[in-house]
Write an enzyme that holds these catalytic residues in place. Sequence first.
Site, PDB file in Angstrom:
ATOM      1  N   ILE A  36       0.854  -1.187   0.000  1.00 13.81           N
ATOM      2  CA  ILE A  36       0.000   0.000   0.000  1.00 13.81           C
ATOM      3  C   ILE A  36       0.895   1.243   0.000  1.00 13.81           C
ATOM      4  CG2 ILE A  36      -1.887   1.189   1.169  1.00 13.81           C
ATOM      5  CD1 ILE A  36      -2.568  -1.628   0.096  1.00 13.81           C
ATOM      6  N   GLU A 163     -15.971   9.526  17.659  1.00 16.06           N
ATOM      7  CA  GLU A 163     -15.237   8.594  18.519  1.00 16.06           C
ATOM      8  C   GLU A 163     -14.715   9.323  19.744  1.00 16.06           C
ATOM      9  OE1 GLU A 163     -11.454   6.385  19.810  1.00 16.06           O
ATOM     10  OE2 GLU A 163     -11.857   8.478  19.305  1.00 16.06           O
ATOM     11  N   GLU A 164     -14.261  10.555  19.538  1.00 19.18           N
ATOM     12  CA  GLU A 164     -13.663  11.304  20.633  1.00 19.18           C
ATOM     13  C   GLU A 164     -14.691  11.732  21.683  1.00 19.18           C
ATOM     14  OE1 GLU A 164     -10.652  11.293  21.028  1.00 19.18           O
ATOM     15  OE2 GLU A 164      -9.548  11.395  19.145  1.00 19.18           O
ATOM     16  N   ASP A 296       3.933   3.251   7.069  1.00 20.17           N
ATOM     17  CA  ASP A 296       4.117   2.324   5.955  1.00 20.17           C
ATOM     18  C   ASP A 296       3.923   0.874   6.404  1.00 20.17           C
ATOM     19  OD1 ASP A 296       4.683   1.473   3.394  1.00 20.17           O
ATOM     20  OD2 ASP A 296       6.843   1.746   3.563  1.00 20.17           O
ATOM     21  N   ASP A 300       0.587  -1.521   5.234  1.00 16.46           N
ATOM     22  CA  ASP A 300       0.810  -2.809   4.573  1.00 16.46           C
ATOM     23  C   ASP A 300       0.164  -3.952   5.360  1.00 16.46           C
ATOM     24  OD1 ASP A 300       2.140  -1.614   2.491  1.00 16.46           O
ATOM     25  OD2 ASP A 300       4.156  -2.133   3.196  1.00 16.46           O
TER      26      ASP A 300
END
Length: 473
Positions: A36, A163-164, A296, A300
């Site tokens: 990705i 959400e917060e 990263d 992935d």
Amino acid sequence: MRTTTLRYAAAAAVATAVTLTPSASASTPTLADPDISVTSTKAHLDQLQSIATANGGNRATGRPGYKASVDWVKSQLDAAGYVTTVQPFSTSSGTSYNLIAEWPHGDANHVVMAGAHLDSVSSGPGINDNGSASAGILETALAYARSGESAKNRVRFGFWGAEELGLLGSKYYVNNLPTAERDKVEVYLNFDMIASPNPGYFVYDDNPAGDGARDDLTAYFDGKGIPWEYIDVQGRSDHAAFRSLGIPTAGTFTGAEGTKTSAQASKWGGTAGRAFDPCYHSSCDTSANLDLTALDRNIDAIGHMIWSYAAKDYGTTPPPSGDNLLKNPGFEAGAVDWTGTSGPITSSTSRPARTGSWKMWLGGNGSTSAETESQTVTIPSTAPAPRLSYWLRSDTAETGSTAYDTMKVQVASSTSTTTLATHSNVGTSTVYAQKTLDLSAYKGRTVTVKFLMTEDASLQTSFVVDDTAVTLG
């Protein structure tokens, strides 16, 4: 990441340190792991930063920056071919929104879902918390659409609001999901803060039972030579709503306000005695507050899970309940299993559903337009008396006895298309009435049932259809 009385500093201190031991997972197929793009994901984060900057420095629920974030993410997914739904709900800070995106391929009875919260706190732009995971699942979704993969299961992504404020968006979603639809969700994968600047590599350990998703994540990190630790997040993120229903959950996290220990710094690098994210819930949580290596690695991992679980064999799908050959006949799963124009299958309260909240609302535009929805079925040759039925209500601003606006009900085979019924602006009724059409001529054939609406240049007519069925008789 929601703040609670349980702090991640305490949680991380009791996390189980893991020695790397290669392991294999029997629950997912062996596939080439996708790469990705971290460059594209960072570009998404820069866009979220720009949205926050243009809207008071944050993307919090009830603030314009949050709605702008939803609209921008939706535009990316719509362009890639996802079926998207924006789900509004009320909060103490104003209206918030969930964005649901589904890849319209694969078995709708087996749903693989990933999610992340899209909102920030009011004190900052929320780029690590939680733009990082929102951008990560967005880029994974776009990459899957480009990949040409043939999905065995439905793939669905959730971008949660509020959400917060207490995990409100994910709670609202699961609480309004019909029981039959909840049962189709095989696994929910949650990602929250995946690019902390002083990162750790944590895997959720508060739902180890069922489906092996937690073990698949740890096996993935093992295979990449990335040390990891379990962490019990104890309801601090959006997986909690799914876990409470018994849906298997898993996820990753790179740390919040908890302090990195010396042992963790030796294992992962970074600075001992410093928070994993010193800008947690602060104005400095900007696009500069990211570790791109951690980002990263985590995106992935997301890609690995989506590719694997989209292809996973969950067994043979049972036939539709009763003798109804149509799937999602009452539209309560949204546009799932129906093909056609984007928009007519809706939970809008402007026109009531006959049952539930969703229906198919064709027309109502007051302008030249055409809309269709269809589904393909195979009618057994042994069917005694196959029939198509549906419930219809309609209303119009037209007057007189001329049919300006129409909805045709058609059956198409490989050789012909037949119109079985035509409804128009003449003789509308706002009381639902059931219509039944004979399908005996199609026994032993695969046909497409189609609802086709055409509207002229002015004065709306609305055709609202619910509770459809193709029965065997």
